[in-house]
Scaffold this active site. Structure first.
Site, PDB file in Angstrom:
ATOM      1  N   ASP A  20       0.848  -1.186   0.000  1.00  0.00           N
ATOM      2  CA  ASP A  20       0.000   0.000   0.000  1.00  0.00           C
ATOM      3  C   ASP A  20       0.889   1.244   0.000  1.00  0.00           C
ATOM      4  O   ASP A  20       1.890   1.315   0.721  1.00  0.00           O
ATOM      5  CB  ASP A  20      -0.882  -0.016   1.251  1.00  0.00           C
ATOM      6  N   GLU A  72       1.410   0.310  -4.962  1.00  0.00           N
ATOM      7  CA  GLU A  72       1.020   1.629  -5.445  1.00  0.00           C
ATOM      8  C   GLU A  72       2.267   2.531  -5.426  1.00  0.00           C
ATOM      9  O   GLU A  72       2.810   2.795  -4.347  1.00  0.00           O
ATOM     10  CB  GLU A  72      -0.052   2.234  -4.544  1.00  0.00           C
TER      11      GLU A  72
END
Length: 944
Positions: free
Chosen positions: A622, A655
């Site tokens: 993340d 990400e």
């Protein structure tokens, strides 16, 4: 977590640690990581709250983000001038001239119901006073940024008539409700910290509400005065000061000492602890505490049947105590012991505390009591491998005793099903979403064990659900949204869903990184149960030929105070700005400092633990952009060593962006500089040569730098958000926009580059450098589902039927999108249920919405049978021709992804793409203007 157009997650509760008494004096205070809230309209009120804001520098370029009952968050503006008769003010002398600084005000109207709740103390006012970014357009968080953590105000019995008053000094997390107390606070200082340590002196910096240049200040070590100095103005800000002390230097500085700054202003005495925030990145600290010995040790509760050794790294602590409990949540400690300093070879101490306790402690619970800066905090072990309900106490665990029957024979996907492992088709789901629907046909709703149930169907039909469905669909990996222990679900309140507000959260709020989440287990109070059931889930998926990807959120912690890492070594695990504030790279109030040796060690060894103990097949990072490239490449290198080199087949993707663009924290810069001086003789995790944050590589790659992402290992993949937005449009101001497939054919360039794995030679799109770095997708848990985005309506603008009906043209648009991204090289990624028109009824940020909205509705297979069949065929085609066209291993070579665009029409969006590799030819002919086209490989053809 999506942050290109950031919609971070809200937080549901606030933790306050015992150390709050100290940290409240800082700008950073004890904070909960709070992300962006939904912004409703300001309600007309029958009462009001007046917030008096005093800006020491008199800029008053701030706005407020306010929340309270029935108000999730809204923007409030400050008055242009001071109100007549304003009492929150201060007159002082600056540059030999008198000045008066008068606070400005912000008015918050409240309804009668809100006033009652606030006045009786059943609810609190929450607020963030944020500074201007310089941007004049966009949402609030584009125009303003946090300057402190969340501030909560108890207004019980404070409404005089229909008005309450709150007093606030800018950048101070302390608020006042009494005017006299607030006025006295204007004579105090905040944020006292050491900022520089040399062979001849130390430098202390602090802020105040009035100018303090010329004021005498003293430094104490405990009760002993070390010296005095005269404060000087720091830079252009008149209320920012510094003082230098020759009596304290690198030769006699004690990182564990309780240093105090004392001064008196207008009769008000201030005594504040001086924190070591900036010195945590000094060469002196690195050489003294980040030694090879400290980095090579194993930490946590190290169990054997004869004894358990408790070991923790707490280099600025003056003492560490151990409490042993029989229960994971209730009852008093049955034993209280003291850990001792572990002296390394040569007699030096590197911040390690340990204690061996005899006897078999399997199943016993424990906490540490850590004394930092003169205050004690009881905390769970940051290295704990098991815990009780809600993760408040660690548990000593015999991990061998948690293994389910058959676990010894369980293997990673690359060993169980090597062909599947080499063609990543990833299906993203939350454990809670997977089985919670009443039509799931599963017994263990919302639990790990739901993945172990065989031959389940929608009741009364032959529609497959659960793991039987996954095998039929043909995906090769299940990506699980956070399954480590997260903070925002009360594990003691199981199965209390009422279809409107139930116990649900995506879980992007880390609490204990090395422990499975308890709410997904059948018995959260027993620390061993969640481990056993997690392993059963993994084994069941492996037996079905499906790998398991774990969503990891090392980029921030849910809170700072009240979270084990921060409570053990305050400020070390998080980045800070020059004033000592936590940075907000994550959009959630803090960001971890992966460039620091012991943070890097923590992340790498945590990943290895999950890979080894739980047989995890891949990791999705993340907000990976927050991490540094040295850490990520080290994670990749360490995984590669597993299983005689087969660990290289474990996936890593993430990400590549962050919440704050290309901002680089002051602490990061200092760490990189200091490492070069300190690295000799330190441990293997200290290296920072040629380091850079991934978000900077991503920014360059998004702006035409073809080589930027080549600084990452080719087997660290990134989400191709540009390709996704090109396919179906962006999410702007919480609304879906158009892309290539739905009215904006000019986006074709971004789609073209994604098809060739991010290596295509076009002016648009993300350049990955090689196909193996390309995660091609159209939707994920963040923002709209693909179906909702194609339907194009915001939440609440259309009835449920609008989303539940398989409208023919929109089904075709979904098929066109899937054809493009699923025939791209690299990793193919899809949101669970996308293949059957999954809907959240236009809700684009459902992180804590009820299960009724988030859950997978399995019966949609019937209405969306055409779409499901098409996805299933695409998946089968990708798997069938994987060795020739879609091998992940082969995609590491850039030329493997290259093809030829025979036709490209930016007016209609139609393109014809061919790619021939290893004797097989892929042809894509897709036309969004006519909603037609086909996918063809060899003699196999799928018509849209």
């Amino acid at each position: 977590m999506r942050v290109e157009h950031i919609k971070p997650k809200m937080r549901a509760r606030v933790y306050f640690a015992l150390i709050a008494a100290i940290l409240v004096a800082l700008l950073t205070a004890v904070v909960t990581a709070v992300c962006m809230r939904v912004r409703p309209a300001d309600a007309a009120g029958t009462a009001k709250i007046t917030i008096h804001i005093y800006d020491p520098e008199q800029h008053y370029n701030v706005a407020g983000w306010i929340w309270m009952p029935s108000l999730d968050g809204a923007e409030y503006n400050i008055s242009a001038t001071a109100a007549a008769g304003e009492q929150f003010k201060k007159t002082y002398t600056y540059n030999n001239k008198p000045e008066t600084n008068v606070a400005r005000t912000m008015t918050v109207n409240v309804t009668e119901a809100q006033r009652i709740a606030l006045n009786d103390g059943s609810a609190e006012l929450g607020m963030l006073i944020c500074g201007a970014t310089g941007a004049t357009q966009g949402e609030f968080w584009a125009r303003y940024q946090k300057e402190t953590g969340d501030v909560t105000v108890n207004l019980k019995s404070l409404f005089g008539g229909n008005e309450a008053h709150v007093y606030y000094i800018r950048r101070d997390s302390t608020v006042y409700t009494d005017i006299e107390e607030a006025k006295n606070a204007l004579n105090r200082v905040i944020g006292v910290r050491f900022t520089k340590l040399t062979a001849s002196s130390t430098r202390i910096e602090f802020e105040s509400a009035i100018p303090l240049a010329g004021t005498q200040v003293s430094v104490y070590k405990g009760n002993t005065e070390l010296g005095t100095a005269v404060a000087q103005q720091r830079g252009e800000e008149k209320c920012a000061s510094y003082a230098e002390f020759n009596a304290l230097n690198s030769g006699n500085f004690d990182f564990t000492a309780n240093y105090v700054l004392k001064l008196t202003v207008d009769g008000v005495k201030t005594e504040l602890p001086i924190l070591n925030i900036a010195l945590l990145d000094s060469a002196e600290f690195i050489k003294k505490y980040e030694t090879a010995d400290a980095q090579n040790l194993e930490y946590g509760a190290l169990y054997t049947s004869a004894s358990t050794t408790f070991r923790v790294w707490a280099p600025i602590a003056t003492s560490v105590g151990l409490k042993l409990y029989n229960d994971g949540q209730n009852g008093d400690a049955y034993s209280v012991l003291a850990l001792k300093k572990r002296v390394q070879s040569g007699g030096a101490w590197s911040g390690v505390w340990e204690l061996t306790v005899d006897g078999n402690l399997d199943g016993k619970y424990y906490t540490y009591v850590v004394s930092n800066y003169g205050a004690e905090t009881e905390t769970i072990d940051p290295y704990a491998k098991a815990c009780g309900a809600n993760g408040l106490r660690g548990m000593v665990v015999n991990l061998d005793g948690t293994n389910p029957a058959g676990w010894a024979n369980d293997k990673h996907l690359y060993a169980k099903n090597p062909a599947a492992a080499d063609v990543p088709i990833v299906w993203e789901a939350s454990v809670g979403d997977f089985s919670s629907s009443s039509d799931s046909g599963m017994k263990y709703k919302g639990k790990y064990l739901a993945f172990t149930e065989q031959n389940t169907t929608v009741p009364g039909t032959n529609l497959k659900t659960g793991i039987s469905y996954l095998k039929d669909l043909g995906i090769t990996y299940v990506h699980l949204n956070p399954v480590y222990d997260f903070a925002t679900v009360d594990e003691t309140e199981l199965n209390k869903a009422d279809n409107t507000k139930d116990n649900f959260n995506w879980g992007y709020d880390p609490q204990n990184y090395n422990i499975p989440e308890g709410s997904f287990s059948t018995d959260p109070a027993n620390g061993a149960v969640r481990i056993n059931e997690f392993k059963q889930m993994v084994m069941a998926l492996h037996n079905a030929g499906i790998g398991v990807v774990m969503d990891v959120v090392y980029n921030h912690t849910y809170s700072t105070g009240g979270q084990a890492l921060h409570d053990t070594v305050p400020f070390y695990y998080h980045r800070t700005e020059s004033r000592g504030q936590f940075t907000n790279d994550s959009g959630c109030g803090n960001a971890t400092a992966s460039e620091r040796s012991m943070v890097r060690k923590y992340i790498i060894e945590s990943i290895l633990y999950w890979a080894n103990e739980y047989h995890i097949d891949g990791f999705r990072f993340d907000l990976m952009g927050i991490h540094d490239k040295v850490t990520l490449n080290a994670v990749r290198a360490e995984l590669d060593k597993l299983d005689n080199g087969n660990g290289r087949k474990l996936l890593i993707y993430g990400e590549p962006w962050s919440a704050d663009g290309t901002y680089v924290a002051d602490s990061y810069k200092l760490r990189i500089e200091s490492t070069a001086e300190a690295i000799a003789g330190t441990g293997k995790y200290t290296q920072n040569a040629d380091n850079i944050m991934v978000k900077l590589l991503f920014s360059s790659a998004s702006n035409g730098d073809e080589k930027a992402l080549n600084q990452l290992d080719p087997r660290i993949a990134v989400f191709n958000g540009s390709g996704r937005d090109g396919l179906r449009g962006e999410c702007r101001d919480r609304a879906p926009t158009s892309g290539w497939v739905n009215g904006a054919p000019s986006n074709l360039g971004r789609v073209r580059r994604m098809l060739e794995g991010g290596i295509g030679g076009f002016a648009e799109g993300l350049y990955t450098g090689t196909g193996s770095r390309n995660v091609a997708y159209a939707a994920a848990h963040d923002n709209y589902t693909l179906w909702d985005h194609i339907r194009g309506a915001k939440h609440g603008n259309q009835p449920a039927l609008y989303y539940d009906h398989a409208e023919t043209n929109d089904v075709k648009r979904c098929k066109l999108v899937a054809s493009a991204y699923m025939m791209s090289t690299g990793i193919s990624f899809m949101l669970a249920g996308e293949e059957m028109g999954r809907t959240k009824y236009g809700n684009e940020n459902s992180y804590n919405s009820p299960s009724k909205l988030n859950r997978i509705t399995w019966s949609r297979q019937s209405e969306f049978a055409e779409l499901y069949a098409y996805y299933k065929s695409l998946i089968a085609l990708r798997k069938q021709y994987a060795p020739q066209l879609f091998s992940y291993e082969k995609s590491i070579t850039p030329s493997f992804s290259s093809g030829s665009f025979v036709t490209t029409d930016y007016q209609t969006g139609r393109f014809v793409f061919t790619r021939t590799k290893n004797g097989a030819t892929l042809t894509l002919d897709l036309d969004p203007s006519t909603l037609s086209g086909y996918v063809k490989i060899g003699n196999d053809r799928l018509n849209v």
